[in-house]
Each structure stands twice: as structure tokens, then as C-alpha cells.
Design a protein around this motif. Structure first.
Motif, PDB file in Angstrom:
ATOM      1  N   ALA A 183       0.644  -0.970  -0.425  1.00  0.00           N
ATOM      2  CA  ALA A 183       0.127  -0.220   0.133  1.00  0.00           C
ATOM      3  C   ALA A 183       0.333   1.045  -0.269  1.00  0.00           C
ATOM      4  N   HIS A 184       1.918   1.396   0.257  1.00  0.00           N
ATOM      5  CA  HIS A 184       2.327   2.616   0.903  1.00  0.00           C
ATOM      6  C   HIS A 184       3.391   2.573  -0.206  1.00  0.00           C
ATOM      7  N   ALA A 185       3.793   1.771  -1.226  1.00  0.00           N
ATOM      8  CA  ALA A 185       4.569   2.454  -2.763  1.00  0.00           C
ATOM      9  C   ALA A 185       3.486   2.843  -3.911  1.00  0.00           C
ATOM     10  N   TYR A 186       1.833   1.830  -2.875  1.00  0.00           N
ATOM     11  CA  TYR A 186       1.290   2.948  -3.990  1.00  0.00           C
ATOM     12  C   TYR A 186       0.802   4.830  -3.587  1.00  0.00           C
ATOM     13  N   LEU A 187       0.053   4.403  -2.634  1.00  0.00           N
ATOM     14  CA  LEU A 187       1.093   5.881  -2.342  1.00  0.00           C
ATOM     15  C   LEU A 187       1.968   7.181  -2.382  1.00  0.00           C
ATOM     16  N   ASN A 188       2.666   6.443  -2.548  1.00  0.00           N
ATOM     17  CA  ASN A 188       4.218   7.516  -2.277  1.00  0.00           C
ATOM     18  C   ASN A 188       3.944   8.027  -3.833  1.00  0.00           C
ATOM     19  N   LEU A 189       4.233   6.717  -4.665  1.00  0.00           N
ATOM     20  CA  LEU A 189       4.308   6.513  -6.644  1.00  0.00           C
ATOM     21  C   LEU A 189       2.755   7.960  -6.158  1.00  0.00           C
ATOM     22  N   GLY A 190       1.643   7.371  -6.097  1.00  0.00           N
ATOM     23  CA  GLY A 190       0.045   7.998  -6.737  1.00  0.00           C
ATOM     24  C   GLY A 190       0.332   9.636  -6.389  1.00  0.00           C
ATOM     25  N   PHE A 191       1.295   9.983  -5.542  1.00  0.00           N
ATOM     26  CA  PHE A 191       2.062  11.725  -4.848  1.00  0.00           C
ATOM     27  C   PHE A 191       2.098  11.495  -5.683  1.00  0.00           C
ATOM     28  N   MET A 192       3.924  11.340  -6.147  1.00  0.00           N
ATOM     29  CA  MET A 192       4.940  11.506  -7.178  1.00  0.00           C
ATOM     30  C   MET A 192       4.388  12.269  -8.477  1.00  0.00           C
ATOM     31  N   LEU A 193       3.411  11.180  -8.657  1.00  0.00           N
ATOM     32  CA  LEU A 193       2.562  11.599 -10.091  1.00  0.00           C
ATOM     33  C   LEU A 193       1.242  12.463 -10.117  1.00  0.00           C
ATOM     34  N   CYS A 194       0.953  12.318  -8.829  1.00  0.00           N
ATOM     35  CA  CYS A 194      -0.354  13.860  -8.710  1.00  0.00           C
ATOM     36  C   CYS A 194       0.336  15.114  -9.187  1.00  0.00           C
ATOM     37  N   GLU A 195       1.673  15.026  -8.366  1.00  0.00           N
ATOM     38  CA  GLU A 195       2.368  16.198  -7.693  1.00  0.00           C
ATOM     39  C   GLU A 195       3.376  16.222  -9.389  1.00  0.00           C
ATOM     40  N   ALA A 196       3.443  16.011 -10.059  1.00  0.00           N
ATOM     41  CA  ALA A 196       3.840  16.156 -11.878  1.00  0.00           C
ATOM     42  C   ALA A 196       2.830  15.860 -12.656  1.00  0.00           C
ATOM     43  N   GLY A 197       1.910  16.306 -12.307  1.00  0.00           N
ATOM     44  CA  GLY A 197       0.374  16.665 -12.630  1.00  0.00           C
ATOM     45  C   GLY A 197      -0.064  15.680 -14.063  1.00  0.00           C
ATOM     46  N   ARG A 198       0.378  14.284 -13.628  1.00  0.00           N
ATOM     47  CA  ARG A 198      -0.127  13.184 -13.873  1.00  0.00           C
ATOM     48  C   ARG A 198      -1.121  12.704 -13.455  1.00  0.00           C
ATOM     49  N   SER A 199      -1.711  13.288 -13.088  1.00  0.00           N
ATOM     50  CA  SER A 199      -3.173  12.893 -11.934  1.00  0.00           C
ATOM     51  C   SER A 199      -4.367  11.450 -12.809  1.00  0.00           C
ATOM     52  N   ARG A 200      -3.920  11.882 -13.917  1.00  0.00           N
ATOM     53  CA  ARG A 200      -4.394  10.450 -15.109  1.00  0.00           C
ATOM     54  C   ARG A 200      -4.160   9.121 -14.812  1.00  0.00           C
TER      55      ARG A 200
END
Length: 284
Positions: A183-200
Motif C-alpha cells: 500500500a505505501h508504494a502505491y501511496l507514495n508513487l501516486g502522490f509523486m504522479l499527482c505532483e508531476a501533473g500526471r493525475s490520470r
């Protein structure tokens, strides 16, 4: 002699002290706080201060998360455990043992069994030069090389986030290939993607994560934030509501949902969530 403040007396442990005592990263402690497992106080400069109960609950929550116990079940269990713990570590120490659907708290000759749900843990708490020591009650099963490797990879990915985001992303994805329920890997990576403008991409990642970790309220929350970024209001609200079903005291989810309902013209729903958000704010 300088007298300690009332807060230092009731919440003697700093974030640094807790991390050293429990062997947890700052990220791990932050995630356990975000999920509502503990609610530390704020000292001078808004520095986090932890009580004895907080320390025991952090250790318990961490062990149970590692054991893949559903978040909702851990929250229910820890709330009941918290009510049974003394405010300070007893001179004689404390043993907490759980197996099956029973948890036993033993202090000297006294013993009580709060109803906590299915848990698996066994450790003791003992005073140690004014601090707290956790003592294993049985030989721990040796970790497999795979689990050791994943923990090392996860720490490496966290360290790479600031200096080399691409390498951090690759490392998180490698972790998820080996452990699709991390779970923590999903959470960290997902946050990184959002910060990079890759919300989709973040939404797709969270969808994958929820297929393996459906009871993680923080993942539902983060998915809702990513959906907001995409302008998918109805889907974001559904994710916030699912987050709150799993963790009704998730204050930020109430606030965000309230704002979305207000913008959508659903005043009653907005009022409901704003009221819940206000009730959850700490009283000064």
C-alpha cells in the motif's frame, strides 16, 4: 532545576525519539498519524509530542499494517486498546498479546482482555532509563530475503524522490511488481504522479492499488484528490465517501467533500461534512 511543562510531562516523547525507539521512518510515522491510529499533541514550534499510549499504539499499528490486517479492523482494535492503557509506562512493565479474536493486556498479576477483533502480535513494554523498550516475547521468524529486499527498496525510493524522481518511480514500480499489495508504494508513487501533473496515471495506479488494498482509507482519499484534479467531481465525492465509510474521523476528507458538495450546490451534504470537520478539530 528546570520544571518540565505539562505537555512534556504527559507527552514526553519527541518524533525523533519515537522513530529511534520503534525503528520507524518519518514517512511511516506520518502515515500512521494520517490514518488516525494516533493523535499526537503539538509542542513549541508545532513540534509533535507523543504520549506513552501513542508509542504503544504506533508500535501496534505498524506491526498490524505489516501483517496486512485491514485498516478498519486495526482502527477498531486500537481504539479499544487505547482505552485500556495506563497514561504512563508501569514500573513493572506491560505485556500486550493478541491472537485470533482476543487481545490480552497484562500488568504484573492483573490481566484484562478488551474486545478488539482479530489481531496477531506479541510484545512487552518495559521502562528503560526513562524511556520505553519493546521486548519480543518469542523468537521472531526470520524475514525472507524478499521482504528484506522490499524494505530496502522502499527506503531507497523514498530517498530518491527529491534527487531523482524518475529513479524513485522505477523503484516503486519494481516494488509493486514483487508485492502488488504494498500500500505505501502505491501511496507514495501516486502522490509523486499527482505532483508531476500526471493525475490520470495516479487514478489508474490507485485503482490498481485498491484492487489489492480495498480497505485502505488513505488510498481512497488520495484517489479522490487525483480525481478532483481531473475535474471528475462525482467520482471524487464517491471516493471521499468510501474513505469516510472506512474511517469516519478522517477530517481532511470531510473538509474536501464539504467543499465539493458546496460547489455542486448540495448544501445539506456540504453542511453535514463541514460540521463533522469542525467536530474533529482539536480543542485548544
Amino acid at each position: 532545576m528546570t520544571n518540565s511543562s505539562p505537555l512534556e510531562s504527559t507527552h514526553p516523547y519527541t518524533l525523533r525519539g519515537v522513530r529511534q525507539m520503534l525503528g520507524l521512518t518519518r514517512h511511516a510515522v506520518s502515515k500512521l498519524i494520517e490514518l488516525g491510529f494516533v493523535d499526537p499533541s503539538r509542542g513549541p514550534g508545532r513540534a509533535l509530542r507523543f504520549s506513552f499510549r501513542d508509542v504503544v499504539l504506533l508500535r501496534s499499528a505498524h506491526d498490524l499494517r505489516v501483517a496486512r490486517i485491514p485498516t478498519r479492523q486495526i482502527l477498531r482494535s486500537l481504539r479499544r486498546l487505547r482505552d485500556t492503557l495506563p497514561p504512563e509506562v508501569p514500573v513493572s512493565g506491560l505485556r500486550i498479546t493478541a491472537a485470533g479474536d482476543r487481545i490480552t493486556v497484562r500488568e504484573e498479576n492483573a490481566q484484562w482482555e478488551p474486545d478488539t477483533g482479530q489481531l496477531v502480535m506479541d510484545f512487552s513494554v518495559a521502562p528503560s532509563t526513562g524511556s520505553v523498550s519493546f521486548i519480543s516475547q518469542r523468537a521472531a521468524e526470520p524475514a525472507t530475503p524478499e521482504s528484506d529486499d522490499l524494505e530496502d527498496l522502499f527506503e531507497t525510493a523514498e530517498e530518491l524522490e527529491a534527487s531523482d524522481p524518475t529513479a524513485a518511480e522505477d523503484t516503486y514500480r519494481l516494488i509493486l511488481e514483487q508485492d502488488p499489495a504494498h500500500a505505501h508504494a502505491y501511496l507514495n508513487l501516486g502522490f509523486m504522479l499527482c505532483e508531476a501533473g500526471r493525475s490520470r496515471e495516479a487514478v489508474a495506479l490507485y485503482d490498481e492499488g485498491l484492487a489489492h488494498c480495498p480497505d485502505d482509507p488513505l488510498m481512497h482519499y488520495n484517489r479522490a484528490v487525483a480525481l478532483e484534479d481531473l475535474g471528475r467531481v462525482a467520482a471524487a465525492l464517491a471516493s471521499y465517501e468510501e474513505c469516510l465509510r472506512l474511517q469516519p474521523d478522517f477530517a481532511d476528507a470531510h473538509q474536501n467533500a464539504g467543499l465539493l458538495y458546496a460547489h455542486a450546490g448540495q448544501k445539506q451534504m456540504a453542511i453535514r461534512h463541514f460540521s463533522a470537520f469542525r467536530r474533529l478539530q482539536p480543542r485548544v
